[in-house]
Enzyme design. Structure first.
Site, mmCIF file in Angstrom:
data_model
loop_
_atom_site.group_PDB
_atom_site.id
_atom_site.type_symbol
_atom_site.label_atom_id
_atom_site.label_comp_id
_atom_site.label_asym_id
_atom_site.label_seq_id
_atom_site.Cartn_x
_atom_site.Cartn_y
_atom_site.Cartn_z
ATOM 1 N N ARG A 94 0.950 -1.220 0.122
ATOM 2 C CA ARG A 94 -0.124 0.079 0.178
ATOM 3 C C ARG A 94 0.966 1.224 0.014
ATOM 4 N NH1 ARG A 94 -4.735 -0.323 2.042
ATOM 5 N NH2 ARG A 94 -4.897 1.723 2.383
ATOM 6 N N ARG A 123 -7.884 1.144 5.975
ATOM 7 C CA ARG A 123 -6.975 1.952 5.665
ATOM 8 C C ARG A 123 -7.349 2.886 4.269
ATOM 9 N NH1 ARG A 123 -1.557 -1.261 6.112
ATOM 10 N NH2 ARG A 123 -0.530 0.901 6.516
ATOM 11 N N ASP A 306 2.910 -0.585 15.529
ATOM 12 C CA ASP A 306 3.717 -1.493 15.188
ATOM 13 C C ASP A 306 4.800 -2.216 16.173
ATOM 14 O OD1 ASP A 306 2.822 -0.827 12.622
ATOM 15 O OD2 ASP A 306 4.900 0.477 12.116
HETATM 16 C C1 EPZ Z 1 2.308 3.736 8.275
HETATM 17 O O1 EPZ Z 1 1.223 3.372 7.587
HETATM 18 C C2 EPZ Z 1 3.419 2.584 8.392
HETATM 19 N N1 EPZ Z 1 3.467 2.215 7.069
HETATM 20 C C3 EPZ Z 1 2.588 1.504 9.214
HETATM 21 O O2 EPZ Z 1 3.483 0.437 9.450
HETATM 22 C C4 EPZ Z 1 2.049 1.995 10.541
HETATM 23 O O3 EPZ Z 1 1.489 1.066 11.259
HETATM 24 C C5 EPZ Z 1 1.331 3.241 10.645
HETATM 25 O O4 EPZ Z 1 2.026 4.173 9.510
HETATM 26 C C6 EPZ Z 1 1.087 3.785 11.854
HETATM 27 O O5 EPZ Z 1 2.305 4.278 12.483
HETATM 28 C C7 EPZ Z 1 4.478 2.812 6.473
HETATM 29 O O6 EPZ Z 1 5.293 3.769 6.664
HETATM 30 C C8 EPZ Z 1 4.895 2.241 5.024
HETATM 31 P P1 EPZ Z 1 -1.541 5.953 9.025
HETATM 32 P P2 EPZ Z 1 0.020 4.374 7.164
HETATM 33 O O7 EPZ Z 1 -2.105 6.862 7.486
HETATM 34 O O8 EPZ Z 1 0.820 5.575 6.495
HETATM 35 C C9 EPZ Z 1 -6.482 6.230 9.029
HETATM 36 C C10 EPZ Z 1 4.457 -1.697 9.340
HETATM 37 O O9 EPZ Z 1 3.907 -2.931 10.141
HETATM 38 N N2 EPZ Z 1 -6.199 6.581 7.730
HETATM 39 O O10 EPZ Z 1 -0.753 6.869 9.941
HETATM 40 O O11 EPZ Z 1 -0.822 3.637 6.407
HETATM 41 C C11 EPZ Z 1 -5.733 4.359 8.756
HETATM 42 O O12 EPZ Z 1 -7.019 3.801 8.192
HETATM 43 C C12 EPZ Z 1 3.319 -0.855 9.020
HETATM 44 O O13 EPZ Z 1 5.357 -1.531 8.960
HETATM 45 C C13 EPZ Z 1 -7.558 7.126 7.385
HETATM 46 O O14 EPZ Z 1 -8.558 6.990 7.764
HETATM 47 O O15 EPZ Z 1 -0.609 4.539 8.505
HETATM 48 C C14 EPZ Z 1 -5.457 4.265 10.299
HETATM 49 O O16 EPZ Z 1 -6.595 3.852 10.812
HETATM 50 C C15 EPZ Z 1 1.864 -1.462 8.834
HETATM 51 N N3 EPZ Z 1 -7.434 7.997 6.136
HETATM 52 C C16 EPZ Z 1 -4.938 5.601 10.721
HETATM 53 O O17 EPZ Z 1 -5.636 6.635 9.957
HETATM 54 C C17 EPZ Z 1 -6.377 8.274 5.436
HETATM 55 O O18 EPZ Z 1 -6.336 8.770 4.322
HETATM 56 C C18 EPZ Z 1 -3.367 5.638 10.844
HETATM 57 O O19 EPZ Z 1 -2.754 5.419 9.519
HETATM 58 C C19 EPZ Z 1 -4.983 7.850 6.038
HETATM 59 C C20 EPZ Z 1 -5.000 7.131 7.091
#
Ligand code: EPZ
Length: 418
Positions: A94, A123, A306
């Site tokens: 993703r 997500r 994480d």
């Molecule tokens: C990053 O994911 C990391 N991935 C994840 O690492 C990590 O768990 C996460 O940040 C939280 O720290 C990378 O850096 C590649 P978010 P990301 O956008 O960017 C919601 C691992 O195991 N959200 O901060 O996808 C989302 O659904 C992984 O290494 C929306 O609703 O995380 C979630 O509930 C997995 N709309 C929350 O926000 C959006 O447009 C946090 O997601 C974006 C996010």
């Protein structure tokens, strides 16, 4: 499909060197789309997700030269012929959606597959899209793809609804080539954002405030090449330290600044361990069994989601009951039924898990489901008596470089079976 065979019950002892951070390296490699000049990176971890990123950039027309030493990569995006991230790659990883910002900013056009759901939660990417729209992008959804266009992005004030890591990265990479100033508010403060901002600055971007809630960007017309070393992986580090905690051992990780691990290290202390911080290393000396401790996952600087699964394994053998609450992702307890197969006593209610520590776990065959859940199962196998087989470990290969070798160097009896 490879499996991991573990003979548990050995207290881990020793030192491991952490690899470059996966979650910093992914957006940093993608940020090369912002310049036509060559960018050279050191300490790029050799992981499945990095290979997917390089494949994606290669398909777009980037020239990629891995050095003989695999941890170095040079990328040159001077002949980008495709501005598209196809479904088969985005579905696999993703994080590919962060090509949107840089492609739009430099080429005025991007077509990126919507990633769809994921094992750990829905997500969506609505915060990414809202931020890019504020910079002037016209965004449409067509047959499962986000199609975005803009003549030239224009600096703007953007307040994120939630400090999303990916949305902050995507919009930051767009803003560095937008006309004028952008002020991004309620930004994610994760250390990986700081590393991305530093890499962008090495390319000539003007950014202030990374690591705080407000990031200011003065847009540039062009960026240049760079030479940059990726930061150490704090989650990989935390995972090996948690393996030490779960097995009652003493583990030191080196090659990263413990400053970025404060919330994690505080929990090791709560769990009864002694924590010794050095400039670029940290050691955890665990008691025979962990003390119970409650944890709530939060955006940085809170305790990272994480590390939640790995801590749950340690709490499964703690001297008492702990509650772990997951607030970031809605489905991140998939390791629970597998840990229960090892004899753990865990009850899930909504987004909280009650873990009643048991004196010991017993080995069993397990199934890995996502990256960090898989890590927690390996930790389960390490503290369980007898043999544990963890199936479907391709999830681990997405985020841990040579995990079995690093654990074996700490004294674990672990092997990969093909
Ligand atoms: C990053 O994911 C990391 N991935 C994840 O690492 C990590 O768990 C996460 O940040 C939280 O720290 C990378 O850096 C590649 P978010 P990301 O956008 O960017 C919601 C691992 O195991 N959200 O901060 O996808 C989302 O659904 C992984 O290494 C929306 O609703 O995380 C979630 O509930 C997995 N709309 C929350 O926000 C959006 O447009 C946090 O997601 C974006 C996010």
């Amino acid at each position: 499909m490879d499996k991991m065979r573990i003979r548990g019950g050995i207290a881990l002892r020793g030192t491991v060197e952490v690899s470059g951070s996966k979650n910093a390296a992914l957006p940093i490699l993608i940020s090369t789309l912002l310049t036509a000049e060559a960018c050279r990176f050191e300490r790029v971890p050799d992981l499945e997700d990095i290979q997917t990123t390089l494949k994606l950039l290669g398909q777009m027309g980037a020239t990629i030269t891995p050095a003989l030493d695999q941890s170095q990569v040079t990328i040159r995006c001077d002949a980008i012929s495709s501005r598209e991230a196809p479904y088969d790659l985005v579905r696999k990883m993703r994080a590919s959606v962060v090509v949107l910002g840089p492609l739009l900013a430099r080429f005025g056009k991007a077509k990126v597959s919507l990633p769809g759901g994921c094992a750990i939660g829905a997500r969506p990417i609505n915060f990414h899209l809202a931020g890019l729209e504020r910079l002037g992008a016209k965004i449409e959804l067509e047959q499962g793809y986000v199609v975005a266009e803009a003549k030239r992005l224009i600096g703007a004030n953007i307040v994120f609804e939630f400090p999303s890591v990916g949305a902050t990265e995507n919009v930051l990479m767009a803003a560095v080539l937008a006309r004028g100033e952008s002020v991004l508010e309620n930004c994610a403060r994760e250390p990986e954002i700081i590393d991305l901002a530093r890499a962008l600055k090495a390319m000539g971007a003007e950014i202030e405030g990374e690591g705080t809630e407000v990031i200011r960007v003065q847009g540039k017309d062009v960026l240049h090449g760079c030479d940059y070393r990726i930061m150490g992986d704090r989650i990989e580090a935390g995972t090996y330290l948690a393996a030490g905690l779960a097995t009652g051992g003493t583990v030191k990780v080196k090659g990263l600044s413990p400053t970025y691990m404060d919330a994690i290290l505080a929990k090791f202390e709560d769990a009864g361990s002694r924590v010794i911080r050095e400039a670029d290393a940290v050691q955890v000396i665990a008691g025979a069994r962990p003390q119970p401790t409650d944890i709530k996952t939060l955006p940085y600087p809170g305790f990272p989601t994480d590390m939640q699964a790995q801590f749950m394994t340690a709490m499964a053998v703690a001297e008492g009951a702990s509650v772990i609450t997951e607030t970031i992702f809605e489905n991140r307890f998939m390791h629970v039924p597998e840990l229960i197969r090892l004899g753990a006593d865990i009850t899930v209610r909504g987004n909280s898990a009650l873990i009643r520590g048991r004196p010991k776990l017993l080995g069993a065959p397990l199934m890995a489901t996502d990256l960090r859940a898989s890590a927690s199962l390996v930790l389960g196998g390490l503290c369980a008596e007898g043999e544990t087989i963890v199936n479907r470990i391709y999830h681990l290969d997405r985020g841990y470089e040579c995990m079995e070798k690093k654990l074996a160097s700490l004294g674990a009896e672990i092997e990969r079976i093909s």
